[in-house]
Design a protein around this motif. Sequence first.
Motif, PDB file in Angstrom:
ATOM      1  N   VAL A 202      25.652  32.602  49.407  1.00  0.00           N
ATOM      2  CA  VAL A 202      24.925  33.703  48.779  1.00  0.00           C
ATOM      3  C   VAL A 202      25.205  33.763  47.291  1.00  0.00           C
ATOM      4  N   ASP A 203      24.201  33.992  46.505  1.00  0.00           N
ATOM      5  CA  ASP A 203      24.170  34.187  45.050  1.00  0.00           C
ATOM      6  C   ASP A 203      24.705  33.015  44.231  1.00  0.00           C
ATOM      7  N   ALA A 204      25.013  31.876  44.874  1.00  0.00           N
ATOM      8  CA  ALA A 204      25.499  30.711  44.119  1.00  0.00           C
ATOM      9  C   ALA A 204      24.441  30.229  43.137  1.00  0.00           C
ATOM     10  N   ASP A 205      23.170  30.336  43.513  1.00  0.00           N
ATOM     11  CA  ASP A 205      22.099  29.863  42.652  1.00  0.00           C
ATOM     12  C   ASP A 205      21.967  30.689  41.376  1.00  0.00           C
ATOM     13  N   LYS A 206      22.570  31.880  41.343  1.00  0.00           N
ATOM     14  CA  LYS A 206      22.503  32.732  40.164  1.00  0.00           C
ATOM     15  C   LYS A 206      23.620  32.423  39.162  1.00  0.00           C
ATOM     16  N   ALA A 207      24.519  31.524  39.524  1.00  0.00           N
ATOM     17  CA  ALA A 207      25.677  31.235  38.688  1.00  0.00           C
ATOM     18  C   ALA A 207      25.408  30.144  37.654  1.00  0.00           C
ATOM     19  N   GLY A 208      24.150  29.692  37.527  1.00  0.00           N
ATOM     20  CA  GLY A 208      23.787  28.715  36.508  1.00  0.00           C
ATOM     21  C   GLY A 208      24.559  27.418  36.657  1.00  0.00           C
ATOM     22  N   THR A 209      25.190  26.985  35.567  1.00  0.00           N
ATOM     23  CA  THR A 209      25.917  25.715  35.579  1.00  0.00           C
ATOM     24  C   THR A 209      27.130  25.754  36.502  1.00  0.00           C
ATOM     25  N   PHE A 210      27.542  26.956  36.927  1.00  0.00           N
ATOM     26  CA  PHE A 210      28.699  27.068  37.814  1.00  0.00           C
ATOM     27  C   PHE A 210      28.302  27.026  39.291  1.00  0.00           C
ATOM     28  N   SER A 211      27.007  26.929  39.567  1.00  0.00           N
ATOM     29  CA  SER A 211      26.533  27.000  40.946  1.00  0.00           C
ATOM     30  C   SER A 211      27.075  25.875  41.821  1.00  0.00           C
ATOM     31  N   LYS A 212      27.492  24.775  41.189  1.00  0.00           N
ATOM     32  CA  LYS A 212      28.018  23.641  41.949  1.00  0.00           C
ATOM     33  C   LYS A 212      29.481  23.358  41.624  1.00  0.00           C
ATOM     34  N   GLN A 213      30.148  24.338  41.017  1.00  0.00           N
ATOM     35  CA  GLN A 213      31.554  24.158  40.682  1.00  0.00           C
ATOM     36  C   GLN A 213      32.458  24.851  41.695  1.00  0.00           C
ATOM     37  N   ALA A 214      33.693  24.418  41.745  1.00  0.00           N
ATOM     38  CA  ALA A 214      34.649  24.952  42.711  1.00  0.00           C
ATOM     39  C   ALA A 214      35.090  26.359  42.328  1.00  0.00           C
ATOM     40  N   PHE A 215      35.501  27.125  43.327  1.00  0.00           N
ATOM     41  CA  PHE A 215      35.977  28.489  43.132  1.00  0.00           C
ATOM     42  C   PHE A 215      37.112  28.760  44.110  1.00  0.00           C
ATOM     43  N   TRP A 216      37.800  29.871  43.896  1.00  0.00           N
ATOM     44  CA  TRP A 216      38.811  30.333  44.836  1.00  0.00           C
ATOM     45  C   TRP A 216      38.336  31.628  45.502  1.00  0.00           C
ATOM     46  N   PRO A 217      38.459  31.762  46.807  1.00  0.00           N
ATOM     47  CA  PRO A 217      38.244  33.066  47.445  1.00  0.00           C
ATOM     48  C   PRO A 217      39.495  33.924  47.220  1.00  0.00           C
ATOM     49  N   VAL A 218      39.291  35.131  46.725  1.00  0.00           N
ATOM     50  CA  VAL A 218      40.401  36.011  46.352  1.00  0.00           C
ATOM     51  C   VAL A 218      40.201  37.384  46.970  1.00  0.00           C
ATOM     52  N   THR A 219      41.284  37.982  47.449  1.00  0.00           N
ATOM     53  CA  THR A 219      41.268  39.375  47.904  1.00  0.00           C
ATOM     54  C   THR A 219      42.434  40.108  47.251  1.00  0.00           C
ATOM     55  N   ILE A 220      42.125  41.247  46.617  1.00  0.00           N
ATOM     56  CA  ILE A 220      43.160  42.064  45.989  1.00  0.00           C
ATOM     57  C   ILE A 220      43.106  43.459  46.598  1.00  0.00           C
ATOM     58  N   ALA A 221      44.243  43.943  47.071  1.00  0.00           N
ATOM     59  CA  ALA A 221      44.364  45.305  47.603  1.00  0.00           C
ATOM     60  C   ALA A 221      45.158  46.143  46.611  1.00  0.00           C
ATOM     61  N   TYR A 222      44.709  47.382  46.393  1.00  0.00           N
ATOM     62  CA  TYR A 222      45.329  48.297  45.437  1.00  0.00           C
ATOM     63  C   TYR A 222      45.945  49.471  46.191  1.00  0.00           C
ATOM     64  N   TYR A 223      47.198  49.778  45.851  1.00  0.00           N
ATOM     65  CA  TYR A 223      47.936  50.853  46.517  1.00  0.00           C
ATOM     66  C   TYR A 223      48.435  51.868  45.491  1.00  0.00           C
ATOM     67  N   ASN A 224      48.501  53.122  45.893  1.00  0.00           N
ATOM     68  CA  ASN A 224      49.131  54.120  45.040  1.00  0.00           C
ATOM     69  C   ASN A 224      50.588  53.739  44.823  1.00  0.00           C
ATOM     70  N   ASP A 225      51.015  53.797  43.591  1.00  0.00           N
ATOM     71  CA  ASP A 225      52.381  53.412  43.238  1.00  0.00           C
ATOM     72  C   ASP A 225      53.289  54.631  43.359  1.00  0.00           C
ATOM     73  N   SER A 226      53.739  54.898  44.567  1.00  0.00           N
ATOM     74  CA  SER A 226      54.595  56.050  44.820  1.00  0.00           C
ATOM     75  C   SER A 226      55.796  55.623  45.648  1.00  0.00           C
ATOM     76  N   LYS A 227      56.847  56.437  45.620  1.00  0.00           N
ATOM     77  CA  LYS A 227      58.062  56.134  46.372  1.00  0.00           C
ATOM     78  C   LYS A 227      57.794  56.147  47.872  1.00  0.00           C
ATOM     79  N   ASP A 228      56.918  57.054  48.288  1.00  0.00           N
ATOM     80  CA  ASP A 228      56.605  57.139  49.710  1.00  0.00           C
ATOM     81  C   ASP A 228      55.787  55.939  50.174  1.00  0.00           C
ATOM     82  N   GLY A 229      54.867  55.523  49.301  1.00  0.00           N
ATOM     83  CA  GLY A 229      54.024  54.385  49.648  1.00  0.00           C
ATOM     84  C   GLY A 229      52.958  54.774  50.658  1.00  0.00           C
TER      85      GLY A 229
END
Length: 275
Positions: A202-229
């Motif tokens: 999906v949407d690779a064709d919209k990436a222009g010259t990058f449409s055929k270049q390698a990428f990394w799948p990334v997931t980032i989770a964000y947590y409140n920075d508290s002592k309790d967590g």
Amino acid sequence: MLRSTFAAAGTAAAFLAGVSATSAYAAPAIGLAPHRAVYDLQLKNATERSGIAGMYGRMVYEFNGSPCEGYTVSFRFVTQVNTGEDTRLTDQQTTTYEDLKNRNFRFLTRSFTDQKLDKEVRGSAHDVSKGVSVALTAPDTKNFELAESRFPTEHMIEVIDRARKGDKFFEARIFDGSDSGDKTLMTTTVLGKREMPRAGDVDADKAGTFSKQAFWPVTIAYYNDSKDGDALPVYRMSFKLYENGITRDLTMDYGEFVLSGKLAKLELFKADECK
């Protein structure tokens, strides 16, 4: 519910932008590409508790600058939300400036509902010996110090650097000025193996010259920075990341609902040269 949840949109902007001053990330060797990316947003799913019957929108992200002059980010996140009883137009506009060399960061976020200003957060931050010193000028004047943190572009550089090294997981504390601009967030990042686009990607064709270049799948989770967590993240974002910082095929998980962001248009700018 909706207003507090959409504060996480600022975090999305901050990362798509996208330690001590002597760290490796203060003088990056990689080249982040100045560009403007437009993403079409669609609702993937929502719980009854979210109060959302339908939702769609658009996100525009513009990244400029250089390691020498600093990086600027302009971000706009507009959605139309159908609650089943009425329809609301939400509009979050964020601009930031990050000076990696001198460890300075400025931020301004304005949030609107139906074209009426709900909230404005403006301030700056810089490194001090024991952490980050923050000076807010809106909505109120306030000065305080927070724990040592990475700024957004610096964090993006670290994600790319670790992906290139083959790391699979790491944690980091960030300050991006999101929400009320008065707290840090803890993050956990999961990095997949570098891969090439496949047929029907999906949407690779919209990436222009990058449409055929390698990428990394990334997931980032964000947590409140508290002592309790918190047992669960306040926000989670998954995407396909190129080595120059461009992203596509976004999934933004706010807990009670999930949005997809598909790259609709990509425009590259001329990179600033260090003098």
